[in-house]
Write a protein that holds these residues in place. Structure first.
Motif, PDB file in Angstrom:
ATOM      1  N   PHE A 102     -47.523 -25.514  20.216  1.00 53.01           N
ATOM      2  CA  PHE A 102     -48.454 -24.644  20.938  1.00 53.01           C
ATOM      3  C   PHE A 102     -48.869 -25.299  22.255  1.00 53.01           C
ATOM      4  CE2 PHE A 102     -52.607 -23.017  22.090  1.00 53.01           C
ATOM      5  CZ  PHE A 102     -52.547 -21.663  21.806  1.00 53.01           C
ATOM      6  N   GLN A 103     -49.206 -26.588  22.197  1.00 57.44           N
ATOM      7  CA  GLN A 103     -49.621 -27.320  23.398  1.00 57.44           C
ATOM      8  C   GLN A 103     -48.488 -27.420  24.416  1.00 57.44           C
ATOM      9  OE1 GLN A 103     -51.834 -31.103  22.483  1.00 57.44           O
ATOM     10  NE2 GLN A 103     -51.726 -30.316  20.391  1.00 57.44           N
ATOM     11  N   VAL A 104     -47.266 -27.581  23.930  1.00 58.00           N
ATOM     12  CA  VAL A 104     -46.111 -27.617  24.835  1.00 58.00           C
ATOM     13  C   VAL A 104     -46.001 -26.282  25.567  1.00 58.00           C
ATOM     14  CG1 VAL A 104     -43.587 -27.757  24.978  1.00 58.00           C
ATOM     15  CG2 VAL A 104     -44.840 -29.352  23.511  1.00 58.00           C
ATOM     16  N   GLY A 105     -46.225 -25.177  24.835  1.00 57.13           N
ATOM     17  CA  GLY A 105     -46.202 -23.866  25.461  1.00 57.13           C
ATOM     18  C   GLY A 105     -47.272 -23.724  26.528  1.00 57.13           C
ATOM     19  N   VAL A 106     -48.472 -24.215  26.228  1.00 55.54           N
ATOM     20  CA  VAL A 106     -49.569 -24.172  27.203  1.00 55.54           C
ATOM     21  C   VAL A 106     -49.206 -24.971  28.449  1.00 55.54           C
ATOM     22  CG1 VAL A 106     -51.948 -24.917  27.640  1.00 55.54           C
ATOM     23  CG2 VAL A 106     -51.380 -23.765  25.494  1.00 55.54           C
ATOM     24  N   LEU A 107     -48.708 -26.187  28.249  1.00 58.22           N
ATOM     25  CA  LEU A 107     -48.340 -27.056  29.370  1.00 58.22           C
ATOM     26  C   LEU A 107     -47.269 -26.416  30.236  1.00 58.22           C
ATOM     27  CD1 LEU A 107     -48.494 -29.898  30.751  1.00 58.22           C
ATOM     28  CD2 LEU A 107     -46.706 -30.617  29.153  1.00 58.22           C
ATOM     29  N   HIS A 108     -46.272 -25.831  29.591  1.00 59.24           N
ATOM     30  CA  HIS A 108     -45.164 -25.207  30.324  1.00 59.24           C
ATOM     31  C   HIS A 108     -45.675 -24.024  31.156  1.00 59.24           C
ATOM     32  CE1 HIS A 108     -40.576 -24.238  29.955  1.00 59.24           C
ATOM     33  NE2 HIS A 108     -40.911 -24.723  31.135  1.00 59.24           N
ATOM     34  N   ALA A 109     -46.513 -23.199  30.532  1.00 61.19           N
ATOM     35  CA  ALA A 109     -47.049 -22.038  31.240  1.00 61.19           C
ATOM     36  C   ALA A 109     -47.947 -22.452  32.401  1.00 61.19           C
ATOM     37  CB  ALA A 109     -47.818 -21.152  30.269  1.00 61.19           C
ATOM     38  N   GLU A 110     -48.756 -23.490  32.186  1.00 65.57           N
ATOM     39  CA  GLU A 110     -49.620 -23.971  33.265  1.00 65.57           C
ATOM     40  C   GLU A 110     -48.788 -24.424  34.458  1.00 65.57           C
ATOM     41  OE1 GLU A 110     -53.515 -25.595  30.751  1.00 65.57           O
ATOM     42  OE2 GLU A 110     -51.891 -26.978  31.265  1.00 65.57           O
ATOM     43  N   MET A 111     -47.672 -25.072  34.186  1.00 66.18           N
ATOM     44  CA  MET A 111     -46.790 -25.499  35.263  1.00 66.18           C
ATOM     45  C   MET A 111     -46.216 -24.292  35.999  1.00 66.18           C
ATOM     46  SD  MET A 111     -43.596 -28.165  34.986  1.00 66.18           S
ATOM     47  CE  MET A 111     -42.540 -26.993  34.139  1.00 66.18           C
ATOM     48  N   HIS A 112     -45.889 -23.249  35.240  1.00 72.17           N
ATOM     49  CA  HIS A 112     -45.296 -22.049  35.837  1.00 72.17           C
ATOM     50  C   HIS A 112     -46.298 -21.222  36.637  1.00 72.17           C
ATOM     51  CE1 HIS A 112     -41.637 -21.950  32.873  1.00 72.17           C
ATOM     52  NE2 HIS A 112     -41.500 -22.825  33.856  1.00 72.17           N
ATOM     53  N   THR A 225     -38.289 -21.875  13.399  1.00 68.06           N
ATOM     54  CA  THR A 225     -38.899 -20.642  13.891  1.00 68.06           C
ATOM     55  C   THR A 225     -40.421 -20.752  13.975  1.00 68.06           C
ATOM     56  OG1 THR A 225     -38.905 -19.789  11.615  1.00 68.06           O
ATOM     57  CG2 THR A 225     -37.040 -19.178  13.014  1.00 68.06           C
ATOM     58  N   THR A 226     -41.012 -21.588  13.120  1.00 70.93           N
ATOM     59  CA  THR A 226     -42.470 -21.780  13.167  1.00 70.93           C
ATOM     60  C   THR A 226     -42.874 -22.445  14.480  1.00 70.93           C
ATOM     61  OG1 THR A 226     -42.562 -21.994  10.751  1.00 70.93           O
ATOM     62  CG2 THR A 226     -44.456 -22.795  12.004  1.00 70.93           C
ATOM     63  N   LEU A 227     -42.110 -23.454  14.880  1.00 69.80           N
ATOM     64  CA  LEU A 227     -42.397 -24.135  16.142  1.00 69.80           C
ATOM     65  C   LEU A 227     -42.139 -23.206  17.330  1.00 69.80           C
ATOM     66  CD1 LEU A 227     -40.867 -27.691  15.503  1.00 69.80           C
ATOM     67  CD2 LEU A 227     -43.229 -26.932  15.190  1.00 69.80           C
ATOM     68  N   TYR A 228     -41.093 -22.422  17.229  1.00 68.72           N
ATOM     69  CA  TYR A 228     -40.755 -21.472  18.303  1.00 68.72           C
ATOM     70  C   TYR A 228     -41.894 -20.462  18.481  1.00 68.72           C
ATOM     71  CZ  TYR A 228     -37.680 -18.334  21.024  1.00 68.72           C
ATOM     72  OH  TYR A 228     -37.115 -17.554  22.005  1.00 68.72           O
ATOM     73  N   LYS A 229     -42.398 -19.950  17.365  1.00 64.01           N
ATOM     74  CA  LYS A 229     -43.501 -18.981  17.413  1.00 64.01           C
ATOM     75  C   LYS A 229     -44.753 -19.621  18.011  1.00 64.01           C
ATOM     76  CE  LYS A 229     -46.329 -15.950  14.532  1.00 64.01           C
ATOM     77  NZ  LYS A 229     -46.634 -15.498  13.146  1.00 64.01           N
ATOM     78  N   ALA A 230     -45.067 -20.863  17.573  1.00 66.26           N
ATOM     79  CA  ALA A 230     -46.262 -21.550  18.080  1.00 66.26           C
ATOM     80  C   ALA A 230     -46.145 -21.811  19.577  1.00 66.26           C
ATOM     81  CB  ALA A 230     -46.467 -22.859  17.320  1.00 66.26           C
ATOM     82  N   TYR A 231     -44.954 -22.218  20.017  1.00 59.73           N
ATOM     83  CA  TYR A 231     -44.724 -22.440  21.451  1.00 59.73           C
ATOM     84  C   TYR A 231     -44.973 -21.166  22.236  1.00 59.73           C
ATOM     85  CZ  TYR A 231     -42.113 -22.608  25.797  1.00 59.73           C
ATOM     86  OH  TYR A 231     -41.760 -22.491  27.118  1.00 59.73           O
TER      87      TYR A 231
END
Length: 287
Positions: A102-112, A225-231
């Motif tokens: 989830f945090q990786v997803g947040v970080l990636h989106a913040e960069m974008h 898939t759980t990690l993919y969903k959380a991301y």
């Protein structure tokens, strides 16, 4: 060159170890006489050095990255060098928790969310967004010159035809956004159950976000898939997420193809395992 850089920064070094998983720079982890760990980074080219420098200036205060403690612009023999603080932790692995994903997803989106600066003139980081299709095509065909020497003629021809077919179905580009271009597990540092930040900015651009999910999916997201969903949930908590199912097949295909060319440029014997993995991936896409 390493000793010159150490001297340039005036460091008192206790021990030095080269970081292995660095492909566009020479990186050393140094323990100083006061037991503090820092990193010395020497990019391969002046352009990569300038991109990295501009990225630190753009991301500072917005994205979790190492502190640029010092910088040397280099000379005729050295492209330049960085003295960087240590992000606590280790590279991301598939053993990470959904919270980390989830945090990786947040970080990636913040960069974008970072857009090209309105006033600052950048000489290293190119804005490829307005000609995105041409950028993707240029990357592919520049590597094709190397791939031709590795694949048999029939497989190579199939790959070219496949690229031209798949390219037609791409959606409108999403951006312009700051894209890492090497957003993979090795460049995401995790400390326990917390993402410490991201490293390595010598390949960054402004462009379409669609290309930036490829390596993370290849090395991390596709295994669980759980990690993919959380991301995905983490990313969407910051900004809308494009239809990854629409773009990932194309970019995973081009990543495999371009990586074969990369192996040819960097040495087939040295990168034999990575080459084999990408040839196998390419064949699966073509079949």
């Amino acid at each position: 060159m390493l000793h010159r850089v150490i001297q340039q920064f005036g460091l008192r070094v206790q021990s030095i170890n080269e970081v292995e998983d660095s492909h566009s720079s020479t990186v050393y982890k140094c323990t100083l006489s006061n037991s503090e760990n820092v990193f010395l980074k020497i990019p391969y080219t002046k352009l990569k050095c300038q991109r990295e420098f501009e990225a630190y200036e753009l991301l500072k205060g917005s994205i979790s990255i190492p502190d640029m403690l010092d910088y040397w612009s280099g000379d005729l023999e050295c492209p330049g060098a960085f003295l960087l603080s240590e992000l606590k932790g280790k590279p991301l692995t598939s053993e990470a928790s959904p919270s980390v994903a989830f945090q990786v997803g947040v970080l990636h989106a913040e960069m974008h969310t970072i857009r090209p600066p309105a006033v600052q003139v950048l000489t290293g980081i190119q804005n490829e967004f307005t000609n995105w299709s041409n950028f993707v095509e240029h990357q592919f065909y520049s590597f094709a010159e190397d791939v031709r020497d590795v694949l048999d003629a029939q497989l190579y021809k199939q790959a070219i035809v496949k690229f031209e077919e798949m390219k037609r179905w791409l959606p409108s580009p999403d951006g312009p956004s700051f894209i890492h271009m090497d957003f993979r597990s090795a460049n995401i540092i995790v400390d326990g159950n917390k993402v410490s930040g991201i490293i390595d900015f010598e390949s960054v651009r402004f462009g379409s976000t669609e290309i930036d999910f490829t390596k993370l999916f290849r090395d991390f997201l596709r295994f669980d898939t759980t990690l993919y969903k959380a991301y995905r949930e983490g990313y969407k908590s910051i900004r809308p997420l494009i239809d990854l199912e629409m773009v990932l097949p194309f970019y995973r295909f081009t990543d495999a193809f371009n990586s074969i060319g990369w192996c040819k440029r960097r040495g087939i014997e040295k990168n034999a395992l990575f080459l084999k993995q990408n040839v196998e991936s390419l064949k699966k896409f073509l079949l």
